[in-house]
Design an enzyme around this catalytic site. Structure first.
Site, PDB file in Angstrom:
ATOM      1  N   CYS A   1       0.868  -1.181   0.000  1.00  0.00           N
ATOM      2  CA  CYS A   1       0.000   0.000   0.000  1.00  0.00           C
ATOM      3  C   CYS A   1       0.903   1.230   0.000  1.00  0.00           C
ATOM      4  CB  CYS A   1      -0.876   0.049   1.252  1.00  0.00           C
ATOM      5  SG  CYS A   1      -1.319  -1.556   1.937  1.00  0.00           S
TER       6      CYS A   1
ATOM      7  N   GLU B   1      -7.380   9.157   1.168  1.00  0.00           N
ATOM      8  CA  GLU B   1      -6.833   8.660  -0.083  1.00  0.00           C
ATOM      9  C   GLU B   1      -7.915   8.334  -1.101  1.00  0.00           C
ATOM     10  OE1 GLU B   1      -2.739   6.480   1.313  1.00  0.00           O
ATOM     11  OE2 GLU B   1      -4.527   5.217   1.142  1.00  0.00           O
TER      12      GLU B   1
END
Length: 286
Positions: free
Chosen positions: A141, A203
């Site tokens: 990630c 995000e």
């Protein structure tokens, strides 16, 4: 022995019941040929001032590697329909005060790598990570950076390039083992999650799937532990996290994918029909 090493060794014994794989020293990294830059990115006055004041602004206890990444990496700022609106340091993008006051949103990606037995590779983030240390999450990630090769929108190539870069940085997987055209971007999600009182995430996350057998050599600055899990082992992991057993925690973005998408997408992985699950027109607000 450093504090990071003691924390790292302490955590390695926490979840052996799940068949954890040992951390090996990372291999020597091969040189990477950078794409020619036609896009010239100049540092803003704010960024220069931030860099000068880095020693004062950063937390005294922040790991040196993580401090460098927080100030050197420039994330891509986007609006809620994923249009690029600017760039900002990783440090500022993850300060919860700035996220809340300015609604600062940056582009990210989450890689889900499966082996040929259709087991999913998970990682436990290192103890020195600034956001969400020692939580378990999907394979990799991170963020595409504000650079020409990672700003390419066509076929989501910029995000694929970033995923390939970070799989090497974090897990020691060479670029040739994860070709960019082997990643399948399935969809995007938008989420916000605090990590602690100071840090958090906001995000627009690209969800990338790939099926490859790879050799993994985790970087201990980034990763504390890794494991491959099948569906039943993941269910057991979720139960332990929900019960708070062994201090086990999952990243919020991984849990959102697990709860909303992963079971049906895993079906497509096993059937070899991932292309049927692609929905890159949608941005799921979770």
């Amino acid at each position: 022995m450093s504090l990071t090493s003691r924390l790292y060794k302490l955590r390695l014994s926490s979840l052996h019941s799940f068949g954890s794989l040992p951390i090996l020293p990372p291999p020597l990294r091969s040189s990477r040929i950078a794409a020619p830059l036609s896009l010239r990115v100049s540092l803003s006055t704010r960024s220069i001032a931030t860099s000068i004041a880095m020693g004062e602004a950063a937390d005294a206890g922040m790991d040196a590697v993580q401090r460098r990444l927080m100030f050197d990496d420039e994330c891509i700022l986007v609006d809620e329909v994923d249009r690029v609106v600017g760039h900002e340091s990783k440090y500022n993008c993850h300060m919860w005060e700035k996220i809340e006051s300015g609604n600062m949103l940056h582009r990210a990606f989450s890689v889900f790598l499966f082996n040929s037995k259709f087991e999913l590779l998970l990682q436990q983030r290192s103890a020195t990570k600034v956001t969400f240390p020692l939580v378990w999450t999907n394979t990799c990630c991170s963020h595409p950076l504000y650079r020409e090769s990672e700003l390419i929108d066509e076929n989501n190539l910029g995000v694929r390039n970033a995923a390939q870069r970070k799989l090497l940085d974090e897990l020691g997987i060479p670029a040739e083992d994860v070709p960019v055209d082997e990643f399948t971007p399935l969809s995007r999600m938008l989420y916000k999650a605090p990590s602690d009182g100071k840090w958090g995430e906001h995000e627009l996350d690209y969800l990338l799937f790939i099926v490859r057998d790879v050799a993994v050599h985790p970087n201990p600055d980034e990763v504390a532990e890794i494991k491959y899990v099948n569906r039943e082992q993941l269910k057991e992991l979720l139960k332990k996290a929900d019960a708070g057993e062994e201090g086990l925690k999952l990243s919020p973005w991984f849990r959102l994918v697990v709860d909303n998408f992963l079971p049906k997408w895993w079906d497509h992985v096993e059937k070899g029909t991932l292309s049927e699950a692609v929905d890159m027109k949608s941005i799921h607000k979770l």
